[in-house]
Every structure is written in structure tokens, then in C-alpha cells.
Write an enzyme that holds these catalytic residues in place. Structure first.
Site, PDB file in Angstrom:
ATOM      1  N   HIS A 210      -3.951  -0.602  -3.157  1.00  0.00           N
ATOM      2  CA  HIS A 210      -3.315  -1.732  -2.474  1.00  0.00           C
ATOM      3  C   HIS A 210      -2.113  -1.232  -1.684  1.00  0.00           C
ATOM      4  CE1 HIS A 210      -5.070  -5.208  -5.053  1.00  0.00           C
ATOM      5  NE2 HIS A 210      -5.932  -4.207  -4.947  1.00  0.00           N
TER       6      HIS A 210
ATOM      7  N   GLU B  75       0.943  -2.232  -1.312  1.00  0.00           N
ATOM      8  CA  GLU B  75       2.226  -2.147  -2.019  1.00  0.00           C
ATOM      9  C   GLU B  75       2.279  -0.923  -2.924  1.00  0.00           C
ATOM     10  OE1 GLU B  75       1.199  -6.483  -1.242  1.00  0.00           O
ATOM     11  OE2 GLU B  75       0.127  -4.721  -1.961  1.00  0.00           O
TER      12      GLU B  75
ATOM     13  N   CYS C 269      -0.433  -9.262  -5.245  1.00  0.00           N
ATOM     14  CA  CYS C 269      -1.332  -9.727  -6.305  1.00  0.00           C
ATOM     15  C   CYS C 269      -0.727  -9.379  -7.674  1.00  0.00           C
ATOM     16  CB  CYS C 269      -2.704  -9.065  -6.155  1.00  0.00           C
ATOM     17  SG  CYS C 269      -2.684  -7.294  -6.509  1.00  0.00           S
TER      18      CYS C 269
ATOM     19  N   CYS D  36      -0.118  -5.563  -8.153  1.00  0.00           N
ATOM     20  CA  CYS D  36       1.034  -5.097  -7.386  1.00  0.00           C
ATOM     21  C   CYS D  36       2.333  -5.657  -7.953  1.00  0.00           C
ATOM     22  CB  CYS D  36       0.866  -5.461  -5.915  1.00  0.00           C
ATOM     23  SG  CYS D  36      -0.525  -4.582  -5.159  1.00  0.00           S
TER      24      CYS D  36
END
Length: 184
Positions: free
Chosen positions: A88, A90, A123, A126
Site C-alpha cells: 500500500h 502509505e 485502510c 495502513c
């Protein structure tokens, strides 16, 4: 119905309703605050980073970590591209910052000057990484829906209900005791 329930029925129902209403609401405290302005250069770079995800049909998300307005790390989603569950934006930005500074220096940064900017609200995974690395200043362009957070909270309850401890706690303790930096 016993006398306690008869006497406090409305209070109990009201409390249950309030708890149900608050169930996903801790994820939307930001809506109580004023929208923050982000420099155009950061916005532009976030969109460019997110665009890199499109080539592999990953969710188009970009992220940037700054300290004192200096960029420490950038990332974009590469879950499909590289077949990595943690790919992801992040987490990729955090990883780049850790590699650039090293864990010790990163942990010594003043958290009031450390920001994560992202195109989409982080999410659960993260969020966990942001909490783990104590990145408290998070700014995002698009929020996730209340429906999303409701589903996440339900999965969280399913997880909590289904997890169980297995034997071997002392074996894990013996591994931890061998680690030179472990201090309980």
C-alpha cells in the site's frame, strides 16, 4: 422482567442505541475538524504517485511522508504489480523513510513535525502501521465511506472472536530473551 430491567429499560435501550451509533464513529473524528490546505506541490506529487498504480490496475493511491516540509518517503500502491499484501502507498512511503533515515533516527523525529499525506484515507492495515510508527499527523484527500468503516468494525469483531492463543508462550519468551534490544 426483573425490577432492575423494568426500572432502567429505557436507559439500557438508549445506551445500546448510543453504542451502536458510535460503533464506527471513532473513524470519522476528522469530520469535526476544518479541512486542511495542502501545498500544490504535495497535491501534484500525490496524484502523480497514485497514477503510477494505474499501470498495474492497483488502486490509484499515492502517499508522501514529510518532516519539516522535507520529503522523507513516497509510495504508491503496488499490491497487484508486485504480488505483495503490504504494497500500500502509505506503507511503501514509511518503508522508504525508514530506509533513508534508519530506524533509530526515524524514531527520534519530533512527531509534531512528521506528516503523512495520502490521496485516500488509510485502510486498517495502513492505520496499524501509522500507529506502530507513531505517525499521528495524517492528511488525506478522499475519505472512506461510513459503510466501509462499518464493515471493517464488523471484521474486527470477527477477528477478535475467532483468535485464540496456542501453547508455546515460553518458547516465544525464550526467543525474545535472545534479542539484544528486547526489554519487555
Amino acid at each position: 422482567m426483573n425490577s432492575f430491567l423494568k426500572t432502567h429499560y429505557l436507559k439500557i435501550v438508549g445506551l445500546l442505541f448510543l453504542l451502536l451509533a458510535m460503533y464506527p464513529s471513532s473513524y470519522i473524528f476528522y469530520k469535526l475538524k476544518k479541512t486542511k490546505e495542502v501545498p500544490y506541490s504535495i497535491q501534484h506529487q500525490l496524484i502523480e504517485l497514485g497514477g503510477k498504480s494505474l499501470a498495474s490496475l492497483d488502486v490509484p493511491v499515492g502517499a508522501i511522508i514529510t518532516f519539516n516540509d522535507f520529503i522523507l518517503g513516497t509510495g504508491y500502491n503496488n499490491v497487484l504489480k508486485d504480488s505483495v499484501a503490504f504494497g500500500h502507498a502509505e506503507i511503501n512511503a514509511i518503508t522508504m523513510a525508514l530506509k533513508k533515515l534508519g530506524m533509530k533516527k526515524f524514531n527520534e523525529l519530533d512527531r509534531n513535525k512528521l506528516y503523512l499525506y495520502t490521496t485516500l484515507e488509510p485502510c486498517e492495515m495502513c492505520r496499524g502501521a501509522l500507529i506502530e510508527y507513531r505517525i499521528k499527523k495524517v492528511r488525506f484527500m478522499k475519505s472512506k465511506s461510513l459503510r466501509y468503516w462499518w464493515k471493517e468494525r464488523n471484521w474486527e469483531l470477527v477477528y477478535e472472536y475467532n483468535k485464540s492463543q496456542i501453547t508455546g508462550e515460553n518458547l516465544q519468551d525464550s526467543l525474545l530473551l535472545k534479542h539484544p534490544l528486547y526489554n519487555n
